[in-house]
Design an enzyme around this catalytic site. Structure first.
Site, PDB file in Angstrom:
ATOM      1  N   LYS A   1     -13.460  -1.067   6.183  1.00 55.89           N
ATOM      2  CA  LYS A   1     -14.035  -1.804   5.062  1.00 55.89           C
ATOM      3  C   LYS A   1     -15.114  -2.775   5.521  1.00 55.89           C
ATOM      4  O   LYS A   1     -16.221  -2.768   4.995  1.00 55.89           O
ATOM      5  CB  LYS A   1     -12.933  -2.584   4.341  1.00 55.89           C
ATOM      6  CG  LYS A   1     -12.110  -1.833   3.340  1.00 55.89           C
ATOM      7  CD  LYS A   1     -11.262  -0.737   3.834  1.00 55.89           C
ATOM      8  CE  LYS A   1     -10.507  -0.064   2.708  1.00 55.89           C
ATOM      9  NZ  LYS A   1      -9.477   0.822   3.106  1.00 55.89           N
TER      10      LYS A   1
ATOM     11  N   ALA B   1      -6.660  -5.128   7.015  1.00 57.00           N
ATOM     12  CA  ALA B   1      -7.613  -4.068   6.680  1.00 57.00           C
ATOM     13  C   ALA B   1      -8.847  -4.595   5.952  1.00 57.00           C
ATOM     14  O   ALA B   1      -9.788  -3.848   5.732  1.00 57.00           O
ATOM     15  CB  ALA B   1      -6.922  -3.008   5.818  1.00 57.00           C
TER      16      ALA B   1
ATOM     17  N   ASP C   1      -0.884  -6.104   8.890  1.00 56.47           N
ATOM     18  CA  ASP C   1      -1.892  -5.097   8.546  1.00 56.47           C
ATOM     19  C   ASP C   1      -3.125  -5.864   8.068  1.00 56.47           C
ATOM     20  O   ASP C   1      -3.086  -6.549   7.038  1.00 56.47           O
ATOM     21  CB  ASP C   1      -1.339  -4.180   7.445  1.00 56.47           C
ATOM     22  CG  ASP C   1      -2.281  -3.001   7.177  1.00 56.47           C
ATOM     23  OD1 ASP C   1      -3.424  -3.017   7.666  1.00 56.47           O
ATOM     24  OD2 ASP C   1      -1.864  -2.070   6.454  1.00 56.47           O
TER      25      ASP C   1
ATOM     26  N   TRP D   1       0.867  -1.184   0.000  1.00 54.26           N
ATOM     27  CA  TRP D   1       0.000   0.000   0.000  1.00 54.26           C
ATOM     28  C   TRP D   1       0.906   1.238   0.000  1.00 54.26           C
ATOM     29  O   TRP D   1       1.789   1.349   0.877  1.00 54.26           O
ATOM     30  CB  TRP D   1      -0.865  -0.040   1.269  1.00 54.26           C
ATOM     31  CG  TRP D   1      -1.851   1.074   1.411  1.00 54.26           C
ATOM     32  CD1 TRP D   1      -2.676   1.572   0.452  1.00 54.26           C
ATOM     33  CD2 TRP D   1      -2.120   1.824   2.611  1.00 54.26           C
ATOM     34  NE1 TRP D   1      -3.457   2.574   0.981  1.00 54.26           N
ATOM     35  CE2 TRP D   1      -3.131   2.758   2.304  1.00 54.26           C
ATOM     36  CE3 TRP D   1      -1.609   1.797   3.909  1.00 54.26           C
ATOM     37  CZ2 TRP D   1      -3.632   3.651   3.237  1.00 54.26           C
ATOM     38  CZ3 TRP D   1      -2.109   2.680   4.839  1.00 54.26           C
ATOM     39  CH2 TRP D   1      -3.108   3.603   4.510  1.00 54.26           C
TER      40      TRP D   1
END
Ligand code: LMR
Length: 393
Positions: free
Chosen positions: A242, A209, A207, A126
């Site tokens: 999300k 997400a 991470d 990212w």
């Protein structure tokens, strides 16, 4: 003084939103920023979120400060969601300003514990991971990850590179739904990664997400749970943007698994301190929505059902796109789109081809050819497939 400031380079993903808005063409397609959109192009407020907000509105009696670490109910509910079996004696956690806030605090914490650390990140990752580390002046190196020929993971190269991490370094891993590629490790490969981390003494920072956007809520947490079970020290930055669709509420959590209770207490104190130095108290509204949903059987069931609808919509779009491309190209070279998981796939197109698709067909994807699958619907999939072939991808 302010005139001494230098102009900042615009964020590539956020810049694309503005470019898309300024395009007046009918039929333009936004496959840029990672936001879920339903087939009508709307990012809905999830049913359970609405219900939880209404319940909060009815029952909340104060808006005084929460704790520096956020509300215990939220942290406990998130620890169960991510880890399932929670080693409470080893777990420190703080609510953060979104998943980005959790990543930032995780990196700050790691640097406080080891000022000499290097962070190892996937190539690609990212873009904001890199941007944050550059801003912090934190040394980082990239490990090879994406194989542009197969559009899968180049696992041998990845293993070779992460094996170079030193004790006390941080290895940043995407728990599921790799952003930007959509290419993920199998559980057997995760086990090998764990063995390498164990050998090197490097600390994983996971991470997470997109839990629930790939193979399901539990399946997407399997890798994180394996790492958490296997290694003495683990950092986890999780986002609710999300999977709860509460992007603008900025709801995230940093969890740190420590070797023992004493180290846990040190981590907890340092994490609360970091919150205090950055923004004092973390926001509560999103966190309260999340704990209200997770702690209520009916709301949770409804949330999970809607999340499954979202996930299955994306899987359907993946299959449709792969199949259109199979027909148009007369080959199976785009089948990786159906194999990828999560919101994104990296197409493997050149920057020039990405520009061509934007210019000729009004299709907006990030310059590295990351496309947001959720930006499509069954009508725009054939348009994209045609544009991909016409651009010579
Ligand atoms: C993305 O990758 O598009 C999302 O995580 C949104 C963002 O902040 O970049």
């Amino acid at each position: 003084m302010l005139s001494n400031l230098k102009p900042q380079a615009a964020d590539k993903i956020l810049m694309l939103i503005e470019e898309y808005k300024a395009d007046t063409r009918q039929g333009k397609v936004d496959l840029g920023v990672g936001v879920y959109k339903d087939p009508q192009g709307v990012t809905p407020v999830m049913r359970a979120v609405k219900a939880a907000e209404s319940r909060i509105w009815e029952t909340q009696t104060t808006k005084t400060y929460t704790g520096l670490a956020g509300e215990p109910e939220y942290r406990a509910a998130m620890a169960r969601l991510v880890l399932d079996e929670v080693p409470t004696d080893r777990l420190a956690s703080v609510a953060t300003v979104g998943g980005t806030g959790a990543v930032r605090q995780a990196l700050e914490l790691a640097r406080m514990a080891n000022p000499d650390l290097t962070v190892h990140v996937s190539d690609p990752t990212w873009p904001n991971h890199l941007s944050i580390m550059k801003f912090m002046g934190l040394p980082f190196v990239e490990y090879r990850y994406f194989d542009n020929d197969s559009r899968g993971v180049d696992f041998d190269a990845m293993k070779e590179d992460i094996a170079r991490a030193k004790k006390g370094d941080v290895v940043l891993l995407h728990g599921c739904c790799h952003n930007p590629t959509g290419a993920n490790l199998t559980m057997d490969q995760w086990a090998e990664v764990v063995a390498i981390l164990e050998k090197t003494g490097a600390i994983p920072l996971i991470d997470l997400a997109y839990q629930g956007f790939g193979d399901g809520l539990d399946a997407d947490a399997q890798a994180t749970r394996l790492v958490a079970r296997s290694l003495p020290e683990v950092l986890i930055a999780a986002s609710c943007s999300k999977n709860f669709g509460i992007y603008r509420e900025r709801t995230g959590i940093l969890m740190a698994l420590a070797e023992n209770g004493a180290a846990r207490d040190l981590a907890q104190g340092s994490m609360a301190y970091l919150n205090r130095q950055t923004y004092s108290f973390p926001p509560d509204h999103g966190a309260r929505i999340v704990s209200t949903i997770l702690d209520d059987q009916a709301l949770r069931a409804d949330w999970q059902a809607e999340l499954e609808e979202v996930r299955n919509t994306m899987l359907g779009l993946r299959d449709q796109l792969a199949s259109e491309l199979r027909d148009l190209s007369g080959s199976d070279r785009f089948d990786f789109i159906a194999r990828h998981r999560g919101m994104f796939s990296r197409l493997g197109a050149s920057q020039e081809q990405v520009e061509t698709m934007k210019r000729e067909a009004g299709i907006y994807m990030v310059g590295d050819s990351r496309l947001n699958i959720a930006g499509l619907n069954s009508d725009t999939v054939p348009v994209l497939a045609r544009a991909i072939i016409d651009a010579g991808v």
